[in-house]
Design a protein around this motif. Structure first.
Motif, PDB file in Angstrom:
ATOM      1  N   TYR A  89       0.836  -1.207   0.000  1.00  0.00           N
ATOM      2  CA  TYR A  89       0.000   0.000   0.000  1.00  0.00           C
ATOM      3  C   TYR A  89       0.870   1.255   0.000  1.00  0.00           C
ATOM      4  CZ  TYR A  89      -3.022   3.705   1.709  1.00  0.00           C
ATOM      5  OH  TYR A  89      -3.681   4.896   1.863  1.00  0.00           O
ATOM      6  N   ALA A  90       1.827   1.316   0.910  1.00  0.00           N
ATOM      7  CA  ALA A  90       2.695   2.490   1.019  1.00  0.00           C
ATOM      8  C   ALA A  90       3.462   2.733  -0.279  1.00  0.00           C
ATOM      9  CB  ALA A  90       3.664   2.330   2.185  1.00  0.00           C
ATOM     10  N   SER A  91       3.873   1.664  -0.946  1.00  0.00           N
ATOM     11  CA  SER A  91       4.643   1.817  -2.184  1.00  0.00           C
ATOM     12  C   SER A  91       3.798   2.379  -3.322  1.00  0.00           C
ATOM     13  CB  SER A  91       5.272   0.486  -2.604  1.00  0.00           C
ATOM     14  OG  SER A  91       4.292  -0.403  -3.123  1.00  0.00           O
ATOM     15  N   ASN A  92       2.487   2.266  -3.221  1.00  0.00           N
ATOM     16  CA  ASN A  92       1.609   2.792  -4.265  1.00  0.00           C
ATOM     17  C   ASN A  92       1.057   4.177  -3.948  1.00  0.00           C
ATOM     18  OD1 ASN A  92       1.168   0.753  -6.550  1.00  0.00           O
ATOM     19  ND2 ASN A  92       1.175  -0.497  -4.699  1.00  0.00           N
ATOM     20  N   TRP A 124      -2.785   8.453  -6.038  1.00  0.00           N
ATOM     21  CA  TRP A 124      -3.422   7.127  -6.078  1.00  0.00           C
ATOM     22  C   TRP A 124      -4.309   6.891  -4.870  1.00  0.00           C
ATOM     23  CZ3 TRP A 124      -3.042   2.677  -3.013  1.00  0.00           C
ATOM     24  CH2 TRP A 124      -3.572   1.519  -3.558  1.00  0.00           C
ATOM     25  N   GLU A 125      -3.819   7.179  -3.685  1.00  0.00           N
ATOM     26  CA  GLU A 125      -4.543   6.869  -2.450  1.00  0.00           C
ATOM     27  C   GLU A 125      -5.820   7.694  -2.269  1.00  0.00           C
ATOM     28  OE1 GLU A 125      -1.316   9.861  -1.395  1.00  0.00           O
ATOM     29  OE2 GLU A 125      -1.482   8.108  -2.693  1.00  0.00           O
ATOM     30  N   HIS A 126      -5.999   8.738  -3.076  1.00  0.00           N
ATOM     31  CA  HIS A 126      -7.224   9.534  -2.983  1.00  0.00           C
ATOM     32  C   HIS A 126      -8.390   8.870  -3.711  1.00  0.00           C
ATOM     33  CE1 HIS A 126      -5.366  12.893  -0.942  1.00  0.00           C
ATOM     34  NE2 HIS A 126      -4.346  12.765  -1.769  1.00  0.00           N
ATOM     35  N   SER A 127      -8.081   8.015  -4.678  1.00  0.00           N
ATOM     36  CA  SER A 127      -9.126   7.336  -5.451  1.00  0.00           C
ATOM     37  C   SER A 127      -9.137   5.832  -5.262  1.00  0.00           C
ATOM     38  CB  SER A 127      -8.950   7.625  -6.941  1.00  0.00           C
ATOM     39  OG  SER A 127      -9.040   9.006  -7.186  1.00  0.00           O
ATOM     40  N   PHE A 128      -8.025   5.261  -4.819  1.00  0.00           N
ATOM     41  CA  PHE A 128      -7.876   3.811  -4.728  1.00  0.00           C
ATOM     42  C   PHE A 128      -7.340   3.425  -3.360  1.00  0.00           C
ATOM     43  CE2 PHE A 128      -7.056   5.172  -9.128  1.00  0.00           C
ATOM     44  CZ  PHE A 128      -8.140   4.575  -9.748  1.00  0.00           C
ATOM     45  N   VAL A 153     -10.641  -6.207  -0.217  1.00  0.00           N
ATOM     46  CA  VAL A 153     -10.678  -5.667  -1.581  1.00  0.00           C
ATOM     47  C   VAL A 153      -9.465  -4.765  -1.759  1.00  0.00           C
ATOM     48  CG1 VAL A 153     -11.985  -4.317  -3.260  1.00  0.00           C
ATOM     49  CG2 VAL A 153     -13.205  -5.699  -1.562  1.00  0.00           C
ATOM     50  N   VAL A 154      -8.678  -5.042  -2.803  1.00  0.00           N
ATOM     51  CA  VAL A 154      -7.488  -4.248  -3.098  1.00  0.00           C
ATOM     52  C   VAL A 154      -7.621  -3.711  -4.511  1.00  0.00           C
ATOM     53  CG1 VAL A 154      -4.974  -4.240  -3.254  1.00  0.00           C
ATOM     54  CG2 VAL A 154      -6.110  -5.783  -1.612  1.00  0.00           C
ATOM     55  N   ASP A 155      -7.603  -2.385  -4.636  1.00  0.00           N
ATOM     56  CA  ASP A 155      -7.646  -1.766  -5.963  1.00  0.00           C
ATOM     57  C   ASP A 155      -6.312  -1.972  -6.666  1.00  0.00           C
ATOM     58  OD1 ASP A 155     -10.262  -0.653  -5.785  1.00  0.00           O
ATOM     59  OD2 ASP A 155      -9.468   0.971  -4.547  1.00  0.00           O
ATOM     60  N   LEU A 156      -6.373  -2.426  -7.919  1.00  0.00           N
ATOM     61  CA  LEU A 156      -5.165  -2.663  -8.717  1.00  0.00           C
ATOM     62  C   LEU A 156      -4.929  -1.575  -9.759  1.00  0.00           C
ATOM     63  CD1 LEU A 156      -5.662  -6.492  -9.345  1.00  0.00           C
ATOM     64  CD2 LEU A 156      -4.485  -5.365  -7.437  1.00  0.00           C
ATOM     65  N   GLU A 157      -5.919  -0.722  -9.955  1.00  0.00           N
ATOM     66  CA  GLU A 157      -5.788   0.363 -10.945  1.00  0.00           C
ATOM     67  C   GLU A 157      -4.525   1.172 -10.675  1.00  0.00           C
ATOM     68  OE1 GLU A 157      -8.070   1.690 -13.362  1.00  0.00           O
ATOM     69  OE2 GLU A 157      -9.697   0.276 -13.052  1.00  0.00           O
TER      70      GLU A 157
END
Length: 101
Positions: free
Chosen positions: A19-22, A27-31, A46-50
């Motif tokens: 999570y931190a790496s993404n 990204w973290e505002h939408s996913f 549930v993990v967003d992959l987008e």
């Protein structure tokens, strides 16, 4: 023998690091990642992959054992979803970590 620090990385720690790496300020505002309870009873992860390196990766697996535990995991390439019994949340997190490797 491997690095002792690598051996001590738990699935939860690996999920947190993924999570931190993404997180890039956008990204973290939408996913992100959601962990919820279900009325089965059980858990849903549930993990967003987008917009991650896992975007487009697919899977569809189910696993159950004689003790009544179960887990189901699917990815449509946009989301990874794992559902499991009430005592298998650790298995659900571990299933994502393995999926991500």
């Amino acid at each position: 023998m491997g690095d002792p620090q690598e051996e001590s990385v738990t699935p939860l720690k690996a999920l947190q690091e993924w999570y931190a790496s993404n997180c890039d300020g956008d990204w973290e505002h939408s996913f992100g990642i959601r962990i919820e309870t279900s009325d089965n009873p059980g858990w849903i992860l549930v993990v967003d992959l987008e917009r991650t390196s896992l975007y487009g990766r697919f899977c569809d697996k189910e696993d159950s054992s004689v003790d009544g535990s179960w887990i189901s995991m699917k990815s449509d390439g946009r989301e990874f979803v794992a559902a499991c019994d009430p005592c298998s949340l650790d298995r659900a997190v571990d299933s994502f970590v393995k999926f991500a490797q």
